[in-house]
Scaffold this motif. Structure first.
Motif, PDB file in Angstrom:
ATOM      1  N   LEU A 101       0.842  -1.193   0.000  1.00  0.00           N
ATOM      2  CA  LEU A 101       0.000   0.000   0.000  1.00  0.00           C
ATOM      3  C   LEU A 101       0.876   1.241   0.000  1.00  0.00           C
ATOM      4  CD1 LEU A 101      -2.644  -1.163   2.646  1.00  0.00           C
ATOM      5  CD2 LEU A 101      -2.675  -1.469   0.166  1.00  0.00           C
ATOM      6  N   TYR A 102       0.267   2.361  -0.342  1.00  0.00           N
ATOM      7  CA  TYR A 102       1.023   3.592  -0.533  1.00  0.00           C
ATOM      8  C   TYR A 102       0.414   4.706   0.301  1.00  0.00           C
ATOM      9  CZ  TYR A 102       2.549   0.749  -4.394  1.00  0.00           C
ATOM     10  OH  TYR A 102       3.034  -0.300  -5.147  1.00  0.00           O
ATOM     11  N   GLY A 103       1.216   5.266   1.205  1.00  0.00           N
ATOM     12  CA  GLY A 103       0.733   6.328   2.061  1.00  0.00           C
ATOM     13  C   GLY A 103       1.105   6.088   3.511  1.00  0.00           C
ATOM     14  N   TRP A 104       0.452   6.845   4.414  1.00  0.00           N
ATOM     15  CA  TRP A 104       0.794   6.788   5.822  1.00  0.00           C
ATOM     16  C   TRP A 104       0.399   5.437   6.407  1.00  0.00           C
ATOM     17  CZ3 TRP A 104       4.015   8.422   9.062  1.00  0.00           C
ATOM     18  CH2 TRP A 104       3.788   8.401  10.442  1.00  0.00           C
ATOM     19  N   PRO A 105       1.336   4.694   7.022  1.00  0.00           N
ATOM     20  CA  PRO A 105       1.053   3.332   7.487  1.00  0.00           C
ATOM     21  C   PRO A 105      -0.101   3.237   8.475  1.00  0.00           C
ATOM     22  CG  PRO A 105       3.414   3.730   7.456  1.00  0.00           C
ATOM     23  CD  PRO A 105       2.760   5.041   7.182  1.00  0.00           C
ATOM     24  N   ALA A 106      -0.192   4.163   9.416  1.00  0.00           N
ATOM     25  CA  ALA A 106      -1.234   4.060  10.441  1.00  0.00           C
ATOM     26  C   ALA A 106      -2.624   4.062   9.824  1.00  0.00           C
ATOM     27  CB  ALA A 106      -1.099   5.197  11.451  1.00  0.00           C
ATOM     28  N   ASP A 107      -2.833   4.903   8.815  1.00  0.00           N
ATOM     29  CA  ASP A 107      -4.154   4.974   8.174  1.00  0.00           C
ATOM     30  C   ASP A 107      -4.502   3.655   7.494  1.00  0.00           C
ATOM     31  OD1 ASP A 107      -4.415   7.583   9.017  1.00  0.00           O
ATOM     32  OD2 ASP A 107      -3.649   8.436   7.145  1.00  0.00           O
ATOM     33  N   HIS A 108      -3.577   3.124   6.728  1.00  0.00           N
ATOM     34  CA  HIS A 108      -3.833   1.873   6.005  1.00  0.00           C
ATOM     35  C   HIS A 108      -4.000   0.691   6.966  1.00  0.00           C
ATOM     36  CE1 HIS A 108      -3.601   3.293   1.965  1.00  0.00           C
ATOM     37  NE2 HIS A 108      -2.348   3.736   2.080  1.00  0.00           N
ATOM     38  N   LEU A 109      -3.123   0.588   7.941  1.00  0.00           N
ATOM     39  CA  LEU A 109      -3.180  -0.561   8.851  1.00  0.00           C
ATOM     40  C   LEU A 109      -4.453  -0.535   9.694  1.00  0.00           C
ATOM     41  CD1 LEU A 109       0.565  -0.638   9.898  1.00  0.00           C
ATOM     42  CD2 LEU A 109      -0.650  -2.442   8.653  1.00  0.00           C
ATOM     43  N   ARG A 110      -4.875   0.650  10.089  1.00  0.00           N
ATOM     44  CA  ARG A 110      -6.121   0.755  10.847  1.00  0.00           C
ATOM     45  C   ARG A 110      -7.298   0.269  10.002  1.00  0.00           C
ATOM     46  NH1 ARG A 110      -5.309   5.288  12.887  1.00  0.00           N
ATOM     47  NH2 ARG A 110      -5.904   6.484  11.041  1.00  0.00           N
ATOM     48  N   ARG A 111      -7.312   0.637   8.733  1.00  0.00           N
ATOM     49  CA  ARG A 111      -8.414   0.258   7.849  1.00  0.00           C
ATOM     50  C   ARG A 111      -8.366  -1.237   7.514  1.00  0.00           C
ATOM     51  NH1 ARG A 111      -8.827   3.358   2.210  1.00  0.00           N
ATOM     52  NH2 ARG A 111      -6.692   2.552   2.115  1.00  0.00           N
ATOM     53  N   VAL A 112      -7.209  -1.733   7.170  1.00  0.00           N
ATOM     54  CA  VAL A 112      -7.084  -3.133   6.767  1.00  0.00           C
ATOM     55  C   VAL A 112      -7.398  -4.084   7.924  1.00  0.00           C
ATOM     56  CG1 VAL A 112      -5.429  -4.882   6.021  1.00  0.00           C
ATOM     57  CG2 VAL A 112      -5.441  -2.651   4.920  1.00  0.00           C
ATOM     58  N   SER A 113      -7.065  -3.658   9.135  1.00  0.00           N
ATOM     59  CA  SER A 113      -7.239  -4.539  10.299  1.00  0.00           C
ATOM     60  C   SER A 113      -8.584  -4.355  11.001  1.00  0.00           C
ATOM     61  CB  SER A 113      -6.116  -4.292  11.317  1.00  0.00           C
ATOM     62  OG  SER A 113      -6.227  -2.995  11.881  1.00  0.00           O
ATOM     63  N   ALA A 114      -9.466  -3.564  10.431  1.00  0.00           N
ATOM     64  CA  ALA A 114     -10.698  -3.181  11.127  1.00  0.00           C
ATOM     65  C   ALA A 114     -11.492  -4.365  11.650  1.00  0.00           C
ATOM     66  CB  ALA A 114     -11.565  -2.322  10.222  1.00  0.00           C
ATOM     67  N   GLU A 115     -11.517  -5.475  10.907  1.00  0.00           N
ATOM     68  CA  GLU A 115     -12.294  -6.639  11.319  1.00  0.00           C
ATOM     69  C   GLU A 115     -11.412  -7.846  11.626  1.00  0.00           C
ATOM     70  OE1 GLU A 115     -15.221  -7.435   8.362  1.00  0.00           O
ATOM     71  OE2 GLU A 115     -16.065  -5.419   8.426  1.00  0.00           O
ATOM     72  N   ALA A 116     -10.113  -7.620  11.725  1.00  0.00           N
ATOM     73  CA  ALA A 116      -9.184  -8.731  11.948  1.00  0.00           C
ATOM     74  C   ALA A 116      -9.211  -9.204  13.390  1.00  0.00           C
ATOM     75  CB  ALA A 116      -7.768  -8.306  11.576  1.00  0.00           C
ATOM     76  N   ARG A 117      -8.682 -10.392  13.610  1.00  0.00           N
ATOM     77  CA  ARG A 117      -8.553 -10.901  14.977  1.00  0.00           C
ATOM     78  C   ARG A 117      -7.568 -10.072  15.783  1.00  0.00           C
ATOM     79  NH1 ARG A 117      -8.402 -17.412  15.653  1.00  0.00           N
ATOM     80  NH2 ARG A 117     -10.287 -17.958  14.507  1.00  0.00           N
ATOM     81  N   MET A 118      -6.525  -9.603  15.098  1.00  0.00           N
ATOM     82  CA  MET A 118      -5.448  -8.913  15.794  1.00  0.00           C
ATOM     83  C   MET A 118      -4.602  -8.162  14.781  1.00  0.00           C
ATOM     84  SD  MET A 118      -2.329 -10.693  17.983  1.00  0.00           S
ATOM     85  CE  MET A 118      -3.465 -11.842  18.754  1.00  0.00           C
ATOM     86  N   LEU A 119      -4.035  -7.045  15.207  1.00  0.00           N
ATOM     87  CA  LEU A 119      -3.041  -6.314  14.434  1.00  0.00           C
ATOM     88  C   LEU A 119      -1.729  -6.411  15.192  1.00  0.00           C
ATOM     89  CD1 LEU A 119      -2.048  -4.290  12.262  1.00  0.00           C
ATOM     90  CD2 LEU A 119      -2.943  -2.451  13.727  1.00  0.00           C
ATOM     91  N   VAL A 120      -0.661  -6.764  14.490  1.00  0.00           N
ATOM     92  CA  VAL A 120       0.647  -6.952  15.129  1.00  0.00           C
ATOM     93  C   VAL A 120       1.664  -6.001  14.503  1.00  0.00           C
ATOM     94  CG1 VAL A 120       2.473  -8.593  15.705  1.00  0.00           C
ATOM     95  CG2 VAL A 120       0.096  -9.389  15.513  1.00  0.00           C
ATOM     96  N   LEU A 121       2.408  -5.310  15.356  1.00  0.00           N
ATOM     97  CA  LEU A 121       3.415  -4.363  14.900  1.00  0.00           C
ATOM     98  C   LEU A 121       4.692  -4.531  15.702  1.00  0.00           C
ATOM     99  CD1 LEU A 121       1.205  -1.145  14.774  1.00  0.00           C
ATOM    100  CD2 LEU A 121       1.863  -2.561  12.823  1.00  0.00           C
ATOM    101  N   GLY A 122       5.790  -4.101  15.119  1.00  0.00           N
ATOM    102  CA  GLY A 122       7.038  -4.035  15.860  1.00  0.00           C
ATOM    103  C   GLY A 122       7.076  -2.770  16.687  1.00  0.00           C
TER     104      GLY A 122
END
Length: 301
Positions: A101-122
């Protein structure tokens, strides 16, 4: 040219998935390995996401003439593929999906993970200045994501217990997430309730007997709920008195596989993650799971 807006193909939300962000750093690599193991244990898909900022800075993403495998677009693809290789190495049979994806990571990751079991980051941050080790993207998502978010700094004690901090409400969301982790990993569970004491006073002499009984009752109720949710697991409960809730939780989490905390509290910044979660994120040496769910307020305020 890469897409500038919208959600590219392959990034639709999948509820039965764990989303992990990868930026090529060593910390992100630890997060990918941890997320892959979690997805394998839960028999769900791993969705690896790499976000590139280059299109925001330049339109020249193509290869350098005469130089094979060059250019910013190729570099972004290589980072994504490197992350996938780490996941495959960790869990060879795992179903893995990737997105660039292209752009600010927080915006994309928040959207992509909206219905996920979990979001994992370093936990890539500012190099340990004053002990603060969590980067801005991880901290922002800990305050705004609509699913539980794990921030991974190290995984030194994978066979240790899961530690969960509960407040007077019993912290049902955090307790549920902790029990889910225990069910997936087979770990022991340690339920901690911190009874705040006053500065300048000795331990055990600053709260009334009645207050201590109320705290003990809240802890007992939380532990009982945990045993019902994580049947068969070893559940330990501990009432700790301390002037600092984060310090007490961090001390209890020594040797833990993971510490789980709720996302609410008296935030250091209005609209940000609660102060206890904020401090635990910055100072914990084990992975931290911030218990967030879609029913919580996720606006930036």
């Amino acid at each position: 040219m890469p897409p500038k807006k919208g959600m590219p193909e392959g990034t639709m939300n999948h509820p039965d998935s764990i989303v992990v962000g990868y930026d090529g750093s060593a910390e992100a690599g630890q997060a990918v390995r941890w997320a892959a193991r979690q997805a394998e244990l839960r028999n769900c898909e791993l969705h690896l996401v790499h976000c590139s900022l280059w299109p925001l800075l330049t339109h020249d993403l193509g290869p350098v003439p005469g130089v094979a495998d060059s250019g910013l677009q190729h570099y972004a693809e290589a980072v994504r593929d490197e992350g996938k290789a780490l996941a495959v190495e960790t869990a060879p049979g795992l179903k893995i999906r990737t997105s660039l994806l292209y752009g600010w990571p927080a915006d994309h990751l928040r959207r992509v993970s909206a219905e996920a079991r979990m979001l994992v980051l370093g936990s890539r941050g500012i190099g340990g200045f004053m002990g603060l080790l969590v980067g801005s993207v991880s901290l922002e998502l800990a305050a705004t994501a609509s699913c539980p978010i794990a921030v991974v700094r190290s995984d030194d004690h994978p066979s240790g217990p899961v530690v969960v901090g509960v407040d007077s409400s019993g912290s049902p969301a955090a307790l549920h997430d902790a029990c889910e982790l225990v069910g997936a990993t087979g770990a022991d569970l340690k339920v901690i309730h911190v009874l705040r004491t006053q500065f300048g006073m000795g331990k055990g002499g600053v709260v009334s007997v009645g207050t201590r009984k109320v705290a003990a009752k809240a802890l007992e109720s939380a532990a009982r709920n945990a045993r019902a949710m994580a049947q068969g697991a070893k559940v330990e409960e501990e009432l700790v008195e301390d002037t600092s809730t984060p310090r007490a939780l961090l001390n209890a989490a020594r040797g833990a596989a993971l510490i789980v905390v709720g996302s609410k509290g008296q935030g250091l910044v209005r609209g940000a993650v609660g102060s206890t979660a904020h401090a635990v994120l910055h100072h914990a040496r084990c992975p931290v799971l911030i218990s967030r769910h879609s029913t919580e307020e996720t606006s930036r305020g």
